[in-house]
Design a protein around this motif. Structure first.
Motif, short mmCIF file in Angstrom:
data_model
loop_
_atom_site.label_atom_id
_atom_site.label_comp_id
_atom_site.label_asym_id
_atom_site.label_seq_id
_atom_site.Cartn_x
_atom_site.Cartn_y
_atom_site.Cartn_z
N GLU A 92 33.49 49.77 20.90
CA GLU A 92 32.48 49.18 21.78
C GLU A 92 31.10 49.77 21.49
OE1 GLU A 92 33.48 49.34 25.87
OE2 GLU A 92 35.34 48.19 25.64
N THR A 93 31.05 51.07 21.28
CA THR A 93 29.77 51.71 20.97
C THR A 93 29.25 51.23 19.62
OG1 THR A 93 30.41 53.67 22.22
CG2 THR A 93 28.60 53.93 20.66
N LYS A 94 30.14 51.13 18.66
CA LYS A 94 29.74 50.64 17.33
C LYS A 94 29.21 49.21 17.44
CE LYS A 94 32.54 51.64 14.02
NZ LYS A 94 33.70 51.61 13.11
N ASP A 95 29.84 48.43 18.29
CA ASP A 95 29.41 47.04 18.51
C ASP A 95 27.98 47.01 19.04
OD1 ASP A 95 29.49 44.32 18.70
OD2 ASP A 95 30.52 44.28 20.62
N CYS A 122 27.21 54.25 10.83
CA CYS A 122 27.96 53.89 12.04
C CYS A 122 29.45 53.77 11.74
CB CYS A 122 27.45 52.57 12.61
SG CYS A 122 25.86 52.70 13.44
N ASN A 123 29.77 53.12 10.61
CA ASN A 123 31.18 52.94 10.26
C ASN A 123 31.86 54.27 9.98
OD1 ASN A 123 31.20 50.14 10.47
ND2 ASN A 123 30.47 49.85 8.38
N LEU A 124 31.14 55.21 9.40
CA LEU A 124 31.71 56.49 9.03
C LEU A 124 31.83 57.45 10.21
CD1 LEU A 124 29.93 57.10 5.62
CD2 LEU A 124 32.36 56.71 5.97
N LEU A 125 30.85 57.44 11.10
CA LEU A 125 30.77 58.46 12.14
C LEU A 125 31.28 58.02 13.50
CD1 LEU A 125 27.30 60.14 11.45
CD2 LEU A 125 29.55 60.78 10.61
N ILE A 126 31.18 56.76 13.82
CA ILE A 126 31.46 56.32 15.19
C ILE A 126 32.85 55.70 15.28
CG2 ILE A 126 30.64 54.90 17.07
CD1 ILE A 126 28.02 55.81 16.40
#
Length: 267
Positions: free
Chosen positions: A203-206, A195-199
């Motif tokens: 808000e979506t990552k949250d 998630c940290n690398l791609l997104i």
């Protein structure tokens, strides 16, 4: 708002020290701290490594360590005598852990005169600073930045999440499942790293970071399948299927638009 300045102060670091570590100017770091400029991904990762926290926490997801510590102390004081409150377990955990060295430190630092029933007396006398010191030292989840980044901001869910962690502290069966827990944590961390690398969208990552461990593990297993295939045969058609499956899962779990930095962007 990101937590760069908050962590810098918490770790007793100067702007000059961090700027030197990142090989940037102090002015650039000041812009990052004030949210006037967005660090690049490699800078986020370097800062996270410097502070020994997750990128998600550094970027401002979840709740701050200071807030959790303060709220736990307030609950310990407010809920004293309430036999139905899970926060009373903190009193028991701290009482088991406190040492003579802690007593000496608390007496000297906060001008106290403690000798026994330390935690009870601190609660009775509303010695919040002393309680914060003990909580920060002996309650492990307040120093788990991956956990802090995943804590909901909704007040009801926030306290339910803290209560669950407190109950887990007193669970005698924790050690029995420690091996499975380590495996699950590894898979969850793989998911969160992806998630940290791609997104890019915060808000979506949250949203993604808050999903259940089962969902995270499901995705991380598929990601590992993909990586295994990539190391063996980059022309294998199964790679495309697994990759699309991962994207679809992220889409379903986020239930919103998301942005990918890689070339297989779908939206």
């Amino acid at each position: 708002m990101n937590r760069i300045k908050e962590l810098r102060v918490e770790k007793h670091k100067t702007q000059k020290e961090i700027a030197k570590f990142l090989n940037i100017t102090e002015q650039a770091l000041s812009y990052y701290e004030r949210g006037l400029r967005e660090p690049k991904l490699k800078t986020w990762q370097a800062l996270a490594n410097f502070f020994n926290v997750s990128v998600s926490y550094l970027q401002g997801l979840g709740v701050s360590r200071e807030k959790v510590i303060n709220d736990l102390v307030e609950k310990m004081i407010d809920d004293k005598g309430n036999s139905f409150s899970s926060f009373n377990l903190l009193n028991f955990e701290l009482s088991k852990a406190v040492t003579l060295g802690d007593v000496s430190y608390l007496n000297n630092t906060f001008n106290l005169n403690l000798s026994n029933n330390i935690v009870d007396k601190l609660i009775d006398n509303n010695n919040r600073n002393a309680l914060r010191y003990l909580v920060s030292k002996y309650i492990p989840f307040v120093n788990d930045y991956n956990f802090l980044a995943s804590v909901p901001s909704n007040l009801v869910d926030y306290y339910k999440t803290l209560e669950k962690k407190i109950i887990d502290l007193d669970n005698p069966f924790n050690d029995i499942f420690s091996i499975n827990t380590e495996i699950d944590n590894r898979d969850v961390k793989i998911f969160e790293s992806i998630c940290n690398l791609l997104i890019l969208d915060v808000e979506t990552k949250d949203k993604l970071i808050r999903y259940s461990d089962d969902k995270k593990i499901d995705i991380s297993n598929k990601i590992q399948d993909l990586f295994d295939l990539l190391t063996n045969d980059i022309k294998d058609k199964r790679i495309l299927d697994i990759r699309q499956n991962i994207i679809n899962l992220l889409d379903v779990y986020a239930n919103d638009d998301y942005k990918l930095t890689s070339s297989f962007k779908t939206k």
